[in-house]
Design a protein around this motif. Sequence first.
Motif, short mmCIF file in Angstrom:
data_model
loop_
_atom_site.label_atom_id
_atom_site.label_comp_id
_atom_site.label_asym_id
_atom_site.label_seq_id
_atom_site.Cartn_x
_atom_site.Cartn_y
_atom_site.Cartn_z
N LEU A 224 48.19 46.16 36.97
CA LEU A 224 47.94 44.73 36.15
C LEU A 224 48.08 43.66 37.22
O LEU A 224 46.94 42.98 36.88
CB LEU A 224 49.27 44.50 35.38
N LEU A 225 48.57 43.56 38.55
CA LEU A 225 48.37 42.65 39.42
C LEU A 225 46.95 42.82 39.85
O LEU A 225 46.14 41.70 39.89
CB LEU A 225 49.03 42.92 40.22
N LEU A 226 46.46 43.93 40.02
CA LEU A 226 45.07 44.07 40.77
C LEU A 226 44.10 43.76 39.37
O LEU A 226 42.91 42.88 39.77
CB LEU A 226 44.64 45.58 40.91
N MET A 227 44.36 44.19 38.35
CA MET A 227 43.47 43.40 37.17
C MET A 227 43.37 41.81 37.19
O MET A 227 42.15 41.45 36.85
CB MET A 227 44.05 43.91 35.88
N LEU A 228 44.32 41.24 37.45
CA LEU A 228 44.41 40.00 37.26
C LEU A 228 43.74 39.31 38.54
O LEU A 228 43.14 38.53 38.44
CB LEU A 228 46.02 39.56 37.30
N LEU A 229 43.71 39.96 39.76
CA LEU A 229 43.13 39.72 40.83
C LEU A 229 41.44 39.61 40.56
O LEU A 229 40.75 38.77 40.79
CB LEU A 229 43.38 40.29 42.01
N THR A 230 41.13 40.81 39.93
CA THR A 230 39.70 40.92 39.34
C THR A 230 39.26 39.99 38.64
O THR A 230 38.15 39.34 38.56
CB THR A 230 39.72 42.56 38.81
N VAL A 231 40.20 39.60 37.58
CA VAL A 231 39.70 38.60 36.56
C VAL A 231 39.59 37.32 37.07
O VAL A 231 38.68 36.28 36.60
CB VAL A 231 40.91 38.43 35.24
N LEU A 232 40.48 36.92 38.26
CA LEU A 232 40.29 35.75 38.83
C LEU A 232 39.23 35.56 39.85
O LEU A 232 38.95 34.39 40.21
CB LEU A 232 41.73 35.29 39.44
N ALA A 233 38.66 36.67 40.22
CA ALA A 233 37.50 36.69 41.17
C ALA A 233 36.65 35.81 40.77
O ALA A 233 35.98 35.08 41.88
CB ALA A 233 37.05 37.89 41.47
N PRO A 234 35.93 35.58 39.79
CA PRO A 234 34.65 34.51 39.57
C PRO A 234 35.28 33.08 39.78
O PRO A 234 34.31 32.26 40.00
CB PRO A 234 34.58 35.06 38.04
N ARG A 235 36.42 32.73 39.60
CA ARG A 235 36.73 31.53 39.91
C ARG A 235 37.28 31.24 41.24
O ARG A 235 37.16 30.17 41.77
CB ARG A 235 38.06 31.31 38.78
N PHE A 236 37.67 32.35 41.75
CA PHE A 236 38.18 32.10 43.26
C PHE A 236 37.09 33.25 44.19
O PHE A 236 37.63 34.30 44.22
CB PHE A 236 39.62 32.34 43.54
N ALA A 237 36.24 32.62 44.85
CA ALA A 237 35.27 33.45 45.38
C ALA A 237 35.90 34.36 46.44
O ALA A 237 35.32 35.77 46.48
CB ALA A 237 34.26 32.68 46.04
N TYR A 238 36.96 34.16 47.14
CA TYR A 238 37.62 34.85 48.29
C TYR A 238 38.22 36.14 47.57
O TYR A 238 38.15 37.41 48.00
CB TYR A 238 38.65 34.55 49.05
N LEU A 239 38.42 36.21 46.31
CA LEU A 239 38.93 37.47 45.64
C LEU A 239 38.05 38.33 45.31
O LEU A 239 38.14 39.43 45.03
CB LEU A 239 39.65 37.05 44.22
N ALA A 240 36.70 38.13 45.31
CA ALA A 240 35.73 39.15 45.02
C ALA A 240 35.50 39.85 46.31
O ALA A 240 34.92 40.89 46.25
CB ALA A 240 34.33 38.34 44.98
N ASP A 241 36.32 39.70 47.37
CA ASP A 241 36.09 40.28 48.45
C ASP A 241 37.21 41.52 48.34
O ASP A 241 38.27 41.31 48.27
CB ASP A 241 36.48 39.67 49.85
N GLU A 242 36.61 42.93 48.47
CA GLU A 242 37.59 43.77 48.23
C GLU A 242 38.56 44.10 49.57
O GLU A 242 39.82 44.41 49.07
CB GLU A 242 36.77 45.43 48.37
N ARG A 243 38.22 43.62 50.53
CA ARG A 243 39.33 43.82 51.56
C ARG A 243 40.55 42.81 51.21
O ARG A 243 41.65 43.27 51.67
CB ARG A 243 38.61 43.21 52.89
N ILE A 244 40.44 41.45 50.83
CA ILE A 244 41.37 40.60 50.72
C ILE A 244 42.17 41.23 49.36
O ILE A 244 43.50 41.21 49.25
CB ILE A 244 40.79 39.29 50.08
N ARG A 245 41.41 41.71 48.24
CA ARG A 245 42.15 42.46 46.99
C ARG A 245 43.16 43.52 47.59
O ARG A 245 44.09 43.55 47.27
CB ARG A 245 41.32 42.69 46.14
N LEU A 246 42.69 44.33 48.67
CA LEU A 246 43.50 45.53 49.17
C LEU A 246 44.70 44.92 49.81
O LEU A 246 45.92 45.23 49.58
CB LEU A 246 42.52 46.23 50.16
#
Length: 324
Positions: A224-246
């Motif tokens: 669920l945390l990862l899903m939240l990071l994915t949902v927030l990615a359009p608003r916070f560009a750095y979360l679109a980076d898979e390495r940062i999410r990892l």
Amino acid sequence: MVFLRTSWHRPLVVFAAAMALTAAGSAVGLLVDDRVLAGAPIWAKPFKFAVSFVAYCLSLAWMLSLLPDRRRVGWWAGTVVALASLVEMVIITGQVVRGKRSHFNHETPFDEALFNAMAVTVVVLWAGTLVVAVLLLRARIADRASAWAMRSGVLLALAGAAVGFLMTQPAPGQRRGVSKVVGAHSVGVPDGGPSMPLTGWSTTGGDLRIPHFFGMHALQLLPLLLMLLTVLAPRFAYLADERIRLRLVLVASAAYAAVFALVLWQALRGQSLIRPDGATLGAAGLILVAVALGVYGALRTGRMSRAHGATDATSAPVSKDLVS
């Protein structure tokens, strides 16, 4: 994202649906049946177990749908988990109807046989989940953040489930073959004493149900945390980076494991969750600082990598072929 696939493990989904109905029936029981057993409303146990099984089995069903290979092994492992869970819930609910304890009950040979059967189902359930964990660890899932959210979640769930084995050990004053009750949730105080609303966790001593619950539900919370990071990615560009999410998932997994160890340590020392001593508070503070540093490091490293990539792109020489 791998979250969008829909070929979920059918036996686990069917069992989860049955548990949703069981939870609804148990909720009615809580309203109309005023019986109390071991200091708690008699229908509280099947209600909590049913709700927990809904979350647990749906999570496993979803994870099994993501395996790129060895699907047959995964199907059988999931089916074994569903069947073992079904047997456990039948025993728990049947004992409620009889007005008897399901856990730790050695009052009669029949009650003891039911508890022993339930102990076997727990071992089988744990082994089935272990097979799923091995499959996830070996699977090649393209999105690494998703892969590690699931792997960490299922490994922590196994650790949480294993806490249940500690509850079956004789508490002080209990003797196998003599006592009517052998085993306990609480540490340092008898079961059935003052407790928290809804959860029933002890407010005067340690309670092994806390690390048991916290560990098992990593199976839902980390994905669920990862899903939240994915949902927030359009608003916070750095979360679109898979390495940062990892990196953030790995920090969260380490933090979750540390908190699990902390609440287990607290329970084993006979200390209530809501009455931490200095050692517990100090350990919690260290975990908090480590998490803050981990998140800062993950975001800072990600920003530096993005800035470095942008610099390389703008400073790259223009090909003559492109301007000719």
